[in-house]
Design a protein around this motif. Structure first.
Motif, PDB file in Angstrom:
ATOM      1  N   SER A   8       0.977  -1.260   0.074  1.00 43.54           N
ATOM      2  CA  SER A   8      -0.009   0.077  -0.083  1.00 43.54           C
ATOM      3  C   SER A   8       0.843   1.195   0.006  1.00 43.54           C
ATOM      4  N   CYS A  57       2.671  -5.571   2.923  1.00 39.79           N
ATOM      5  CA  CYS A  57       1.790  -4.513   3.173  1.00 39.79           C
ATOM      6  C   CYS A  57       2.227  -3.696   4.594  1.00 39.79           C
ATOM      7  N   LEU A  58       2.130  -2.564   4.394  1.00 38.41           N
ATOM      8  CA  LEU A  58       2.208  -1.814   5.518  1.00 38.41           C
ATOM      9  C   LEU A  58       1.568  -1.784   6.692  1.00 38.41           C
ATOM     10  N   ALA A  59       0.164  -2.029   6.535  1.00 36.69           N
ATOM     11  CA  ALA A  59      -0.668  -2.246   7.417  1.00 36.69           C
ATOM     12  C   ALA A  59      -0.914  -3.769   7.950  1.00 36.69           C
ATOM     13  N   THR A  60      -0.567  -3.765   9.189  1.00 38.54           N
ATOM     14  CA  THR A  60      -0.831  -5.400   9.860  1.00 38.54           C
ATOM     15  C   THR A  60      -2.057  -5.957   9.462  1.00 38.54           C
ATOM     16  N   SER A  61      -3.240  -5.461   9.597  1.00 37.76           N
ATOM     17  CA  SER A  61      -4.681  -5.865   9.340  1.00 37.76           C
ATOM     18  C   SER A  61      -4.521  -6.470   7.928  1.00 37.76           C
ATOM     19  N   ARG A  62      -4.255  -5.650   6.899  1.00 40.25           N
ATOM     20  CA  ARG A  62      -3.995  -6.084   5.627  1.00 40.25           C
ATOM     21  C   ARG A  62      -3.146  -7.189   5.310  1.00 40.25           C
ATOM     22  N   VAL A 133      -0.729  -4.690  18.919  1.00 41.94           N
ATOM     23  CA  VAL A 133      -0.235  -4.458  17.661  1.00 41.94           C
ATOM     24  C   VAL A 133       0.379  -3.276  17.402  1.00 41.94           C
ATOM     25  N   SER A 135       4.200  -0.920  15.811  1.00 44.11           N
ATOM     26  CA  SER A 135       5.513  -1.090  15.423  1.00 44.11           C
ATOM     27  C   SER A 135       6.184   0.454  15.487  1.00 44.11           C
ATOM     28  N   ASN A 253       9.756  -9.468  13.373  1.00 42.37           N
ATOM     29  CA  ASN A 253       8.890  -8.783  12.396  1.00 42.37           C
ATOM     30  C   ASN A 253       8.870  -9.413  11.280  1.00 42.37           C
ATOM     31  N   THR A 255       7.033  -8.172   8.297  1.00 40.69           N
ATOM     32  CA  THR A 255       7.196  -7.413   7.015  1.00 40.69           C
ATOM     33  C   THR A 255       8.314  -6.580   7.374  1.00 40.69           C
TER      34      THR A 255
END
Lengths: 310, 56
Positions: A8, A57-62, A133, A135, A253, A255
């Protein structure tokens, strides 16, 4: 090979990977997960044709859901949804590390402000309160007194999101002004760095100074064990050096960013990651070919005339 | 070098030769974080705000 890249935001880390992949002649399909949709039957085009998909993905949820969908479609994905699920949640990570017998900071989880305060008091001061959650060192609190703890707990409760009512309390580890980051591929270290700061947070994202770190056998072993414990893949394993010797693993980590590491070491990190991806894809292709041969042999055996005994 | 207009202040923002869709650049004029949403032709949009679950 054909490589999908879920993103993203294209960070410098993704640019390094894209550049290395393209220079080697691999075809890269960037898929912006803000625009893609994921159904139950088939992957968004052209991901179904990819030899491997990188979840960046930058967002963990995604990241969690996108990697899960890739596995559902039977598209090889780095990292696996199991790894993403474990690493994206500090509770899951702590449990995985503890279950594998890997030294990790003492941790207590509480579900109310009151029980969290009890846990904090049991640790004594200072101790650390972290979001489950998150980072880059965000929303981390080093608690130095009961009044500070009460204030932070009240703020967390007011933030509203249910995850802020999962109180993750951890011992404060007295480290020598730095922590260590080891980048691993299926447990094999590619490079490592130290991150030094006057602040108790030593994330590169918060401005810590980075320097190449020569791996010793103990760090190498712990990084491999931590990787195995969370399911392997491309990972950033974070460790702290203990005052009485030894190490503790505090984070893994999934990503992982490596721009700072790449600048700190004499290793081309993106090149090493792509080497690993190429080998991984080749190994999976060989496994598939072997499975096809076995299926063909079984089919031949099924259709061959039965031998008649004397 | 390619340039595109900042969507906030209108200043010309220089993009690197290897700019990628999805990359973030800062406007030198107003400091807005901008996302590259097109490279041919170059086009910028205001970058999304930091979300709580972003990271590595």
């Amino acid at each position: 090979m054909e490589v999908g890249l879920l993103y993203s935001r294209i960070r410098p880390d993704e640019k390094l990977l894209l550049s290395e992949l393209r220079e080697r002649g691999h075809e890269v399909h960037k898929v912006d997960v803000r625009k893609a949709t994921f159904g139950l039957d088939a992957p968004p085009e052209p991901l179904g044709d990819c030899d491997v998909v990188l979840d960046r993905c930058l967002a963990t949820s995604r990241s969690k859901y996108a990697s899960r969908f890739m596995a559902h479609y039977d598209v090889p994905v780095v990292n696996s949804p199991e790894t993403a699920k474990t690493c994206s949640d500090k509770v899951e990570t702590s449990l995985a590390l503890a279950e594998a017998g890997i030294p990790t900071p003492e941790t207590t989880v509480a579900f109310t402000k009151e029980s969290a305060l009890d846990a904090i008091e049991a640790f004594g001061y200072p101790c650390v309160l972290k979001p489950v959650v998150g980072s880059w060192g965000r929303l981390m609190a080093k608690l130095e007194s009961r009044s500070a703890a009460e204030a932070v707990l009240e703020h967390k409760e007011t933030l509203g999101h249910y995850e802020h009512s999962v109180f993750y309390v951890q011992q404060f580890v007295q480290k020598p002004g730095r922590d260590l980051r080891v980048l691993t591929v299926d447990g094999e270290p590619i490079a490592a760095m130290s991150r030094t700061s006057d602040h108790w947070l030593t994330n590169a994202a918060t401005g810590a100074e980075t320097a190449s770190f020569d791996l010793d056998p103990e760090v190498e072993k712990l990084a491999k064990q931590a990787s195995d414990a969370v399911g392997g893949g491309l990972l950033g394993v974070d460790l702290m050096e203990l005052e009485n010797g030894g190490y503790t693993v505090h984070e893994v980590n999934h990503t992982v960013e490596f721009k700072a590491l790449n600048a700190a070491v004499d290793v081309n990190v993106a090149a090493k990651v792509v080497d690993w991806l190429e080998a991984k894809v080749a190994a999976e292709a060989a496994d598939d070919a072997e499975a096809d041969d076995t299926d063909a042999d079984d089919a031949d055996a099924d259709t061959a005339p039965a031998e008649v005994g004397q | 070098m390619t340039e595109a207009d900042c969507v906030t202040c209108g200043a010309a923002v220089a993009l690197p030769d290897d700019a990628e869709v999805g990359e973030i650049v800062d406007c030198g004029g107003c400091g807005t974080e901008l996302e590259v949403v097109g490279v041919d032709p170059a086009e910028l949009a205001e970058a999304p705000d930091l979300a709580e679950d972003w990271g590595e």
